[in-house]
Scaffold this active site. Sequence first.
Site, PDB file in Angstrom:
ATOM      1  N   PRO A  16       8.765  -7.829 -13.370  1.00  0.00           N
ATOM      2  CA  PRO A  16      10.039  -7.036 -12.831  1.00  0.00           C
ATOM      3  C   PRO A  16      10.273  -5.928 -13.768  1.00  0.00           C
ATOM      4  CG  PRO A  16      10.195  -9.503 -12.937  1.00  0.00           C
ATOM      5  CD  PRO A  16       9.026  -9.395 -13.466  1.00  0.00           C
ATOM      6  N   THR A  36       0.047 -10.514  -4.536  1.00  0.00           N
ATOM      7  CA  THR A  36      -0.413 -10.945  -3.216  1.00  0.00           C
ATOM      8  C   THR A  36      -0.969 -12.366  -2.987  1.00  0.00           C
ATOM      9  OG1 THR A  36      -0.827  -8.105  -3.051  1.00  0.00           O
ATOM     10  CG2 THR A  36      -2.230  -9.961  -1.756  1.00  0.00           C
ATOM     11  N   ARG A  41     -10.040  -0.093  -6.882  1.00  0.00           N
ATOM     12  CA  ARG A  41      -9.216   1.062  -6.371  1.00  0.00           C
ATOM     13  C   ARG A  41     -10.109   1.518  -5.281  1.00  0.00           C
ATOM     14  NH1 ARG A  41      -6.205   2.985 -11.708  1.00  0.00           N
ATOM     15  NH2 ARG A  41      -4.642   1.453 -11.542  1.00  0.00           N
ATOM     16  N   GLY A  73       9.163  11.070  20.246  1.00  0.00           N
ATOM     17  CA  GLY A  73      10.155  10.026  20.361  1.00  0.00           C
ATOM     18  C   GLY A  73       9.653   8.796  20.474  1.00  0.00           C
ATOM     19  N   GLU A  77      -1.687  -1.272  -6.800  1.00  0.00           N
ATOM     20  CA  GLU A  77      -3.007  -0.983  -7.466  1.00  0.00           C
ATOM     21  C   GLU A  77      -2.783   0.407  -8.337  1.00  0.00           C
ATOM     22  OE1 GLU A  77      -6.860  -2.588  -6.689  1.00  0.00           O
ATOM     23  OE2 GLU A  77      -6.013  -3.878  -5.341  1.00  0.00           O
ATOM     24  N   GLY A  78      -1.484   0.778  -8.455  1.00  0.00           N
ATOM     25  CA  GLY A  78      -1.265   2.009  -9.237  1.00  0.00           C
ATOM     26  C   GLY A  78      -0.850   3.054  -7.942  1.00  0.00           C
ATOM     27  N   THR A  79       0.501   3.693  -8.557  1.00  0.00           N
ATOM     28  CA  THR A  79       1.043   4.533  -7.443  1.00  0.00           C
ATOM     29  C   THR A  79       0.076   6.004  -7.387  1.00  0.00           C
ATOM     30  OG1 THR A  79       2.429   5.469  -9.339  1.00  0.00           O
ATOM     31  CG2 THR A  79       3.539   3.721  -8.116  1.00  0.00           C
TER      32      THR A  79
HETATM   33  N1  COS Z   1     -11.434   1.476 -18.660  1.00  0.00           N
HETATM   34  C1  COS Z   1     -11.679   0.928 -19.853  1.00  0.00           C
HETATM   35  N2  COS Z   1     -10.784   1.052 -20.483  1.00  0.00           N
HETATM   36  C2  COS Z   1      -9.590   1.977 -20.385  1.00  0.00           C
HETATM   37  C3  COS Z   1      -9.592   2.566 -19.014  1.00  0.00           C
HETATM   38  C4  COS Z   1     -10.562   2.160 -18.185  1.00  0.00           C
HETATM   39  N3  COS Z   1     -10.353   2.719 -16.942  1.00  0.00           N
HETATM   40  N4  COS Z   1      -8.429   3.070 -18.913  1.00  0.00           N
HETATM   41  C5  COS Z   1      -7.828   3.021 -20.151  1.00  0.00           C
HETATM   42  N5  COS Z   1      -8.580   2.328 -21.196  1.00  0.00           N
HETATM   43  C6  COS Z   1      -8.412   1.983 -22.361  1.00  0.00           C
HETATM   44  C7  COS Z   1      -8.523   3.229 -23.298  1.00  0.00           C
HETATM   45  O1  COS Z   1      -9.503   3.668 -23.753  1.00  0.00           O
HETATM   46  C8  COS Z   1      -7.641   2.841 -24.493  1.00  0.00           C
HETATM   47  O2  COS Z   1      -8.305   2.046 -25.534  1.00  0.00           O
HETATM   48  P1  COS Z   1      -8.054   1.765 -26.952  1.00  0.00           P
HETATM   49  O3  COS Z   1      -7.018   0.834 -27.167  1.00  0.00           O
HETATM   50  O4  COS Z   1      -9.383   1.473 -27.777  1.00  0.00           O
HETATM   51  O5  COS Z   1      -7.405   3.120 -27.386  1.00  0.00           O
HETATM   52  C9  COS Z   1      -6.451   1.681 -23.902  1.00  0.00           C
HETATM   53  O6  COS Z   1      -7.157   1.102 -22.680  1.00  0.00           O
HETATM   54  C10 COS Z   1      -5.018   2.261 -23.527  1.00  0.00           C
HETATM   55  O7  COS Z   1      -5.214   3.521 -22.630  1.00  0.00           O
HETATM   56  P2  COS Z   1      -4.438   4.605 -22.148  1.00  0.00           P
HETATM   57  O8  COS Z   1      -3.595   5.005 -23.742  1.00  0.00           O
HETATM   58  O9  COS Z   1      -4.712   5.309 -21.452  1.00  0.00           O
HETATM   59  O10 COS Z   1      -3.166   3.411 -21.721  1.00  0.00           O
HETATM   60  P3  COS Z   1      -1.638   3.786 -21.298  1.00  0.00           P
HETATM   61  O11 COS Z   1      -0.733   2.657 -21.302  1.00  0.00           O
HETATM   62  O12 COS Z   1      -1.197   5.423 -21.840  1.00  0.00           O
HETATM   63  O13 COS Z   1      -1.942   4.218 -19.770  1.00  0.00           O
HETATM   64  C11 COS Z   1      -2.137   3.691 -17.304  1.00  0.00           C
HETATM   65  C12 COS Z   1      -2.493   3.496 -18.685  1.00  0.00           C
HETATM   66  C13 COS Z   1      -0.611   4.326 -17.125  1.00  0.00           C
HETATM   67  C14 COS Z   1      -3.033   4.434 -16.612  1.00  0.00           C
HETATM   68  C15 COS Z   1      -2.250   2.059 -16.996  1.00  0.00           C
HETATM   69  O14 COS Z   1      -1.145   1.548 -17.477  1.00  0.00           O
HETATM   70  C16 COS Z   1      -2.072   1.977 -15.335  1.00  0.00           C
HETATM   71  O15 COS Z   1      -3.180   2.000 -14.741  1.00  0.00           O
HETATM   72  N6  COS Z   1      -0.933   1.543 -14.824  1.00  0.00           N
HETATM   73  C17 COS Z   1      -0.664   1.263 -13.534  1.00  0.00           C
HETATM   74  C18 COS Z   1      -0.989  -0.315 -13.624  1.00  0.00           C
HETATM   75  C19 COS Z   1      -1.171  -0.513 -12.029  1.00  0.00           C
HETATM   76  O16 COS Z   1      -2.081  -0.222 -11.315  1.00  0.00           O
HETATM   77  N7  COS Z   1      -0.529  -1.679 -11.571  1.00  0.00           N
HETATM   78  C20 COS Z   1      -0.541  -2.142 -10.176  1.00  0.00           C
HETATM   79  C21 COS Z   1      -0.831  -3.503 -10.466  1.00  0.00           C
HETATM   80  S1  COS Z   1      -2.118  -4.267  -9.546  1.00  0.00           S
HETATM   81  S2  COS Z   1      -1.221  -4.440  -7.633  1.00  0.00           S
END
Ligand code: COS
Length: 390
Positions: free
Chosen positions: A128, A158, A242, A339, A362-364
């Site tokens: 949440p 889901t 994705r 319409g 899966e990420g906005t």
């Molecule tokens: N593959 C492997 N490692 C990854 C990666 C990827 N695609 N993306 C990030 N990482 C790693 C980074 O290298 C970093 O590693 P270290 O801990 O060694 O530094 C770590 O993960 C953190 O990465 P980052 O700093 O980019 O994380 P943030 O929290 O700033 O941002 C986002 C990440 C916002 C992109 C992420 O939280 C995200 O995708 N959010 C959306 C979530 C989502 O899709 N939700 C839907 C749920 S499923 S329906």
Amino acid sequence: MVDFTLSDEQKALREMAHDFAVKEIRPVAWEYDRDGTWPAEILRKAWEVGLMNSHIPEEYGGPGASYFDGCLIEEEMAWGCSGIQTSVGANGLATSPVIIGGSEEVKREYLGMLTEEPKLASFCLTEPDAGSDVSGMRTRAVRNGDKYVITGQKCFITNGGYADWYTVYAKTDPEAGHRGISAFVVPRDDTVIVDKKEDKMGQRASNTATITFNETEVPAGNLLGAENKGFKLAMMTLDRTRPGVAAMAVGIARAAFEFATEYSKERVQFGVPIAMHQAIQFLIADMATKIHAARLMTWNAGVLLDQGRRNTLESSHAKRFAADTAMEVTTDAVQVYGGYGFIKEYPVEKLMRDAKIMQLYEGTSQIQRLVIARETLLPRHIEEPATVTA
Ligand code: COS
């Protein structure tokens, strides 16, 4: 060499998925949308013909299809109904972290469970108060001898109400931000409570539930990958899933495009079919271009995975562009219908409602842009092994 020609096998696979969508999905899609009907029978049939669990390797009883082939299937099935395909495809999201990070025993038990019977699994990441901000999650997993005890609540899950097991992300080190998250396979038992089925705007045939884990115990061996490496596992999973979401978005857009094109040839205004008016032709042309581009981006993101390459950037390109395309094309399809497009008796208003979730789950689209910006401005060179088993 770059070649966009499908092989005979790929054409046959696409045709099989299309036939399934025509015969099993389309005839009930609008009715299931209206009533929010759980498509149990369609899931069973999709499982029987091998359109479910397509990414599970053959050694665990799955078809072992490539990511590219998965995209072909998902476009056709979502063309039939993206709500139903979301339910058919959700095992792919739940099983991806198991395929990447599960021990041999866990893979045999839990992937085998899905290939031996038409069972379901759900991916539990969102909470949440932790949607886009994954590291803000509060669910806890505490090690107790040879078990972990999991407590917390996950939402927007889901197939959550029907799943036999869950891939659950939880904090194992709450002070460590994203470096304190671990992932587990959690079988459903009495401590797993399905709290709520959401009443949604679109994709109403899919089940979306809130799930509470109330001191749920799992063997320590159900940990996926290493402890505190769950965030990376989640990101690697989303890179892999994705493109499939993008393919579904292409399927929705294509369905709307086909309806709008046909309608524009039949509907007469000012003495001619509206397809003769340039105003409509330009709408149709832009729809066609966007769908074409979205599909190429989707295929590109899938092919990179099949080549064993990191596709973070291309996956986000595809998801962002295809989701926005689905929204734009379905909105324009309603416009072509005028319409009538706003009336439930006509097919395109459902597609416009269904398309909206593509920009959210899966990420906005904003999160995809954030990933694209980071990968473009500060390209990361992540050494990514095929599996991350401890
Ligand atoms: N593959 C492997 N490692 C990854 C990666 C990827 N695609 N993306 C990030 N990482 C790693 C980074 O290298 C970093 O590693 P270290 O801990 O060694 O530094 C770590 O993960 C953190 O990465 P980052 O700093 O980019 O994380 P943030 O929290 O700033 O941002 C986002 C990440 C916002 C992109 C992420 O939280 C995200 O995708 N959010 C959306 C979530 C989502 O899709 N939700 C839907 C749920 S499923 S329906």
